[in-house]
Design an enzyme around this catalytic site. Structure first.
Site, short mmCIF file in Angstrom:
data_model
loop_
_atom_site.label_atom_id
_atom_site.label_comp_id
_atom_site.label_asym_id
_atom_site.label_seq_id
_atom_site.Cartn_x
_atom_site.Cartn_y
_atom_site.Cartn_z
N GLU A 45 5.58 11.68 -7.52
CA GLU A 45 4.39 11.57 -8.38
C GLU A 45 4.42 12.67 -9.44
O GLU A 45 4.56 13.85 -9.11
CB GLU A 45 3.11 11.71 -7.54
CG GLU A 45 1.85 11.51 -8.38
CD GLU A 45 0.56 11.80 -7.60
OE1 GLU A 45 0.49 12.83 -6.91
OE2 GLU A 45 -0.39 11.00 -7.71
N GLU A 91 -7.75 10.17 0.52
CA GLU A 91 -7.30 9.42 -0.66
C GLU A 91 -6.28 10.31 -1.35
O GLU A 91 -6.63 11.34 -1.92
CB GLU A 91 -8.49 9.15 -1.60
CG GLU A 91 -9.63 8.36 -0.99
CD GLU A 91 -9.27 6.91 -0.71
OE1 GLU A 91 -8.20 6.46 -1.14
OE2 GLU A 91 -10.07 6.23 -0.04
N CYS A 119 -5.25 8.81 -10.16
CA CYS A 119 -4.38 8.46 -9.05
C CYS A 119 -3.88 7.02 -9.16
O CYS A 119 -2.86 6.68 -8.59
CB CYS A 119 -5.11 8.66 -7.74
SG CYS A 119 -6.69 7.79 -7.73
N LYS A 161 -16.66 21.10 -1.59
CA LYS A 161 -15.91 22.06 -2.38
C LYS A 161 -15.16 21.30 -3.47
O LYS A 161 -14.19 20.59 -3.21
CB LYS A 161 -14.90 22.85 -1.55
CG LYS A 161 -14.39 24.05 -2.33
CD LYS A 161 -13.03 24.55 -1.91
CE LYS A 161 -11.88 23.73 -2.44
NZ LYS A 161 -11.69 23.78 -3.91
P1 NAD Z 1 -4.90 19.13 -4.77
O1 NAD Z 1 -4.50 18.51 -3.50
O2 NAD Z 1 -4.10 20.26 -5.31
O3 NAD Z 1 -6.39 19.69 -4.70
C1 NAD Z 1 -7.47 18.86 -4.30
C2 NAD Z 1 -8.53 19.71 -3.64
O4 NAD Z 1 -8.03 20.24 -2.41
C3 NAD Z 1 -8.98 20.91 -4.46
O5 NAD Z 1 -10.39 21.07 -4.30
C4 NAD Z 1 -8.23 22.06 -3.82
O6 NAD Z 1 -8.86 23.31 -3.96
C5 NAD Z 1 -8.23 21.64 -2.36
N1 NAD Z 1 -7.16 22.21 -1.55
C6 NAD Z 1 -5.90 22.55 -1.94
N2 NAD Z 1 -5.20 23.04 -0.89
C7 NAD Z 1 -6.02 23.01 0.19
C8 NAD Z 1 -5.86 23.37 1.56
N3 NAD Z 1 -4.72 23.84 2.02
N4 NAD Z 1 -6.91 23.19 2.38
C9 NAD Z 1 -8.09 22.67 1.92
N5 NAD Z 1 -8.29 22.33 0.64
C10 NAD Z 1 -7.27 22.48 -0.23
O7 NAD Z 1 -4.99 17.93 -5.81
P2 NAD Z 1 -5.34 18.01 -7.36
O8 NAD Z 1 -4.18 18.63 -8.07
O9 NAD Z 1 -6.69 18.59 -7.55
O10 NAD Z 1 -5.44 16.45 -7.72
C11 NAD Z 1 -4.34 15.67 -8.05
C12 NAD Z 1 -3.84 14.88 -6.86
O11 NAD Z 1 -4.91 14.13 -6.32
C13 NAD Z 1 -2.77 13.86 -7.21
O12 NAD Z 1 -1.80 13.84 -6.20
C14 NAD Z 1 -3.53 12.55 -7.22
O13 NAD Z 1 -2.77 11.39 -6.99
C15 NAD Z 1 -4.53 12.77 -6.14
N6 NAD Z 1 -5.68 11.89 -6.31
C16 NAD Z 1 -5.83 10.83 -5.46
C17 NAD Z 1 -6.91 9.97 -5.63
C18 NAD Z 1 -7.12 8.76 -4.72
O14 NAD Z 1 -8.20 8.18 -4.75
N7 NAD Z 1 -6.14 8.37 -3.93
C19 NAD Z 1 -7.83 10.20 -6.65
C20 NAD Z 1 -7.64 11.28 -7.48
C21 NAD Z 1 -6.56 12.14 -7.30
#
Ligand code: NAD
Length: 477
Positions: free
Chosen positions: A381, A254, A288, A178
């Site tokens: 963050e 991650e 990230c 997803k």
């Molecule tokens: P997010 O957590 O809002 O969403 C990520 C994914 O999770 C999306 O597909 C979203 O639909 C899904 N999601 C959201 N709530 C959920 C739930 N309750 N159950 C299951 N799935 C759910 O993150 P974002 O805003 O898309 O991305 C930014 C964040 O990601 C930042 O915190 C960034 O640091 C982190 N990030 C980390 C890495 C890494 O490698 N450590 C890489 C990229 C981004």
């Protein structure tokens, strides 16, 4: 290209549709289908059936050949992938054409090589006093986990999706992916490429939709899911973990970061400024690994701040925040920083371009100083093109400041003193430490964070380890 689900080898746009907006000008570009619980069920069941059928009988050589065909398929449609990634994210074309799409291709090729070349282990065992020869042979084979849920974010949509899908398939799992609701397009193109590459139906499935109380949550709480690989925010990771706990489902996470850069007075200052500008402002800070906290040794502090501010003001051709909501979040931190007493040395607002971008979700590259370490702006963050710069005096103090964070993903150390580099790097609480560089990646190396930045490591054999279970067989000789 219309975003579509891909379940059991069939494309569909079932479910209610939600709008897809361009971050560049705010206009609606299309609609995305929202997967229902039934669609997610179907996808998980199809994945299970694929494992019980043709996909479950493939050997590693066949799977790696398929991975290479997928890589070739993405490469053959390179420009389409770049267009789709640029449209969804608003990122500069150059970034998508030199990082996102090439790395996605690289992920499939790297895991084809790694999985195919991976030896299994054997342990000849002698037990004196046993009947017969007193010998046994232990050998350890790796079995796929089963149905793997892959949940990915919007910042590097195809790169991060394939970073999990490639090793999961290489190890023999079936996948239900997803992507982020903000960036559904390249994932759909990937499903088309996978379909054309000839993966058996159900081995790879794609569902679109939101996270909480929607497709993401249906998937990560599904009893038919055997493992969850997630990249996204730490709070989302915690929510997924709560659901995963019900079925003791293994997770690879991650998560977020608040990455420090340590600039010592002996650093090549021009290089440190340039590197920190890159690590703070690339993709408008929406990676990230981006730097949000900079600690500079006092003798070069003023010079560094002015030079970095200069680089912030000189930023051109940068992309927007992914959405109006995220732009508002970043701007709320710009306001909070002022309330907390920051000096805004550069940026701090919304740029005016005098063209269609004024309807988009842009914020200015920003450099802040003057905040205490307890300020929320320094601890939380932000995920935008912004860093806070503070001075330090001693090496130990620099390490202490770097580690004073709930996060621990990546750090950079700028110094020309070789001994100092080796002394400091291992003391920083982070999964990845770069010395005199940033985001220099070798896909074989472990990638991941400590503390609130994640659980487990991806990359090379680390991903293959997560996506498979060792089974030891002991044969008495
Ligand atoms: P997010 O957590 O809002 O969403 C990520 C994914 O999770 C999306 O597909 C979203 O639909 C899904 N999601 C959201 N709530 C959920 C739930 N309750 N159950 C299951 N799935 C759910 O993150 P974002 O805003 O898309 O991305 C930014 C964040 O990601 C930042 O915190 C960034 O640091 C982190 N990030 C980390 C890495 C890494 O490698 N450590 C890489 C990229 C981004």
């Amino acid at each position: 290209m219309k975003p579509a689900h891909y379940v059991n080898g069939v494309f569909s746009t079932s479910g209610a549709a939600f709008p897809l907006r361009s971050p560049v000008d705010g206009n609606q570009m299309g609609v995305v289908p929202e997967a229902t619980r039934e669609t997610v069920d179907e996808a998980v069941n199809a994945a299970g059936a694929a494992l019980a059928g043709a996909w479950g009988r493939t050997d590693v050589g066949e799977r790696c050949a398929l991975l290479r065909r997928i890589a070739d398929g993405v490469e053959a449609r390179f420009e389409e992938f770049v267009d789709a990634e640029v449209a969804d994210t608003g990122k500069p074309r150059e970034l998508a054409a030199t990082v996102d799409i090439p790395r996605a291709i690289g992920n499939f090729r790297a895991y084809a090589d790694l999985a195919y070349g991976r030896p299994e282990r054997a342990y000849p065992t002698t037990v004196p006093g046993w009947s017969g020869s007193g010998q046994a042979l232990n050998y350890t084979v790796r079995r796929p986990l089963g149905v793997v849920a892959v949940i990915s974010p919007w910042n590097l949509p195809l790169l991060l999706l394939t970073w999990k899908v490639a090793p999961a398939l290489a190890a023999g799992n079936a996948v239900v992916a997803k992507p982020s609701e903000e960036t559904p397009s390249t994932a759909t193109l990937l499903a088309e490429v996978i379909d054309a590459a000839g993966l058996p139906p159900g081995a790879f499935n794609l569902v679109h939709g939101h996270g909480a109380n929607a497709a993401g949550e249906y998937l990560t709480s599904h009893p038919g899911v055997d493992a969850i690989a997630f990249t996204g925010a730490s709070a989302t990771g915690a929510a997924i973990m709560r659901n995963a706990a019900d079925h003791v489902t293994p997770v690879s996470f991650e998560l977020g970061g608040k990455n420090p850069a340590l600039v010592f007075a002996d650093a090549d200052l021009a290089e440190a400024v340039e590197g920190t500008a890159r690590s703070t402002f690339t993709h408008s800070g929406q990676i990230c690994l981006c730097t949000e906290r900079v600690y500079v040794q006092r003798p070069v502090y003023e010079e560094f701040v002015q030079a970095l501010a200069e680089r912030a003001r000189a930023q051109r051709d940068y992309g927007p925040m992914i959405s109006a909501e995220h732009r508002d979040k970043v701007l709320s931190y710009y306001r909070l920083a002022r309330e907390e007493g920051a000096t805004v040395v550069a940026g701090g607002g919304v740029p005016r371009f005098g063209d269609e971008r004024d309807g988009g979700f842009y914020v200015e590259p920003t450099v802040l100083t003057g905040l205490p370490e307890s300020a929320r702006t320094v601890r939380e963050e932000i995920f935008g093109p912004v860093c806070h710069v503070a001075p330090f005096d001693e090496e130990d103090e620099a390490v202490r400041l770097a580690n004073d964070s709930p996060y621990g993903l990546a750090a950079t150390v700028w110094t020309t003193d070789l001994s100092r580099a080796h002394r400091v790097a291992p003391r920083v609480e982070a999964g990845i430490v770069w010395v005199n560089c940033w985001n220099l990646r070798d896909l074989r190396t472990p990638f991941g964070g400590v503390k609130a930045s994640g659980i487990g490591r991806e990359g090379g054999e680390y991903s293959l380890d997560f996506f498979s279970e060792p089974v030891n067989v002991c044969v008495k000789i």
